[in-house]
Design an enzyme around this catalytic site. Structure first.
Site, PDB file in Angstrom:
ATOM      1  N   CYS A 162       0.875  -1.307  -0.052  1.00  0.00           N
ATOM      2  CA  CYS A 162      -0.027  -0.058   0.098  1.00  0.00           C
ATOM      3  C   CYS A 162       0.631   1.340  -0.089  1.00  0.00           C
ATOM      4  O   CYS A 162       2.058   1.308   0.377  1.00  0.00           O
ATOM      5  CB  CYS A 162      -1.034   0.209   1.234  1.00  0.00           C
ATOM      6  SG  CYS A 162      -2.316   1.010   0.878  1.00  0.00           S
ATOM      7  N   ASP A 219      -6.060  -3.536  11.469  1.00  0.00           N
ATOM      8  CA  ASP A 219      -4.875  -2.503  11.680  1.00  0.00           C
ATOM      9  C   ASP A 219      -4.342  -2.239  12.985  1.00  0.00           C
ATOM     10  O   ASP A 219      -5.300  -2.538  14.015  1.00  0.00           O
ATOM     11  CB  ASP A 219      -5.097  -1.362  10.729  1.00  0.00           C
ATOM     12  CG  ASP A 219      -3.783  -0.651  10.285  1.00  0.00           C
ATOM     13  OD1 ASP A 219      -2.497  -1.119  10.796  1.00  0.00           O
ATOM     14  OD2 ASP A 219      -3.893   0.497   9.568  1.00  0.00           O
TER      15      ASP A 219
END
Length: 197
Positions: free
Chosen positions: A6, A122
């Site tokens: 990412c 996360d």
């Protein structure tokens, strides 16, 4: 092991991720040191073959803003990071994009609970690059979920062993400075993640 790289912003890093076997590539279209404009994301997404998922990452924007930016960027998936309400996902269903919900471990960890296709679990402080207690979520998330937060080539095997995720997602762990990716680190991360599977 499904692997997402990412926060990419340069063609050479997109190419390195694709060639090393990444399953998904994320472009940050929200406030971040890694933010790029939708037209820049579109140019990078054009370098990505169809079998690799291109993901536009958003945090806090309303569905109309997300929709416009995702279409302009030409991404095949939309990631809503943080506590977006279920209604935001519902409002984007007709886009025909893969929907990704990214939350910390205190949220509902059932993939699909918000009509999303993929779930990312996360760190409590997303984007900090700091490792956290990966083992604390072992056995809790369901469905297709990726572990994120503080991962790097040096610790991804440990993290996978601790949490037993379906996939992993990395950003700062393959950088040499905030927002500056490194092709060698990207290749190393993919190698270590696959070895850990």
């Amino acid at each position: 092991m499904y692997v997402k790289i990412c926060g990419l912003s340069e063609p050479e890093h997109v190419t390195a991720a694709v060639e090393a076997g990444a399953d998904a590539i994320g472009f940050v279209l929200t406030d971040s040191p890694r933010r790029i404009a939708p037209d820049r994301a579109a140019a990078l997404a054009a370098l990505v073959p169809g079998h690799v998922l291109t993901v536009g990452v958003f945090r806090g924007e309303d569905p109309a803003t997300v929709r416009a930016a995702a279409v302009a960027a030409g991404v095949r998936a939309v990631q809503l990071h943080g506590r977006h309400p279920h209604a935001d996902f519902t409002a984007l269903k007709d886009l025909g994009r893969t929907l990704v919900r990214a939350v910390d471990s205190s949220a509902d960890l059932r993939c699909g609970a918000f009509d999303e296709d993929l779930l990312i679990v996360d760190a409590p402080r997303p984007g900090s690059g700091l490792p956290w207690d990966w083992a604390a979520v072992r056995g809790r998330p369901t469905g297709r979920w990726m572990l994120a937060g503080g991962l790097s080539p040096a610790n991804v095997a440990e993290a996978v062993a601790a949490a037993a995720p379906w996939g992993v997602d990395v950003s700062s762990g393959v950088e040499v400075a905030p927002g500056v990716k490194d092709s060698a680190l990207i290749r190393s991360f993919l190698e270590q993640a696959r070895r850990a599977a």
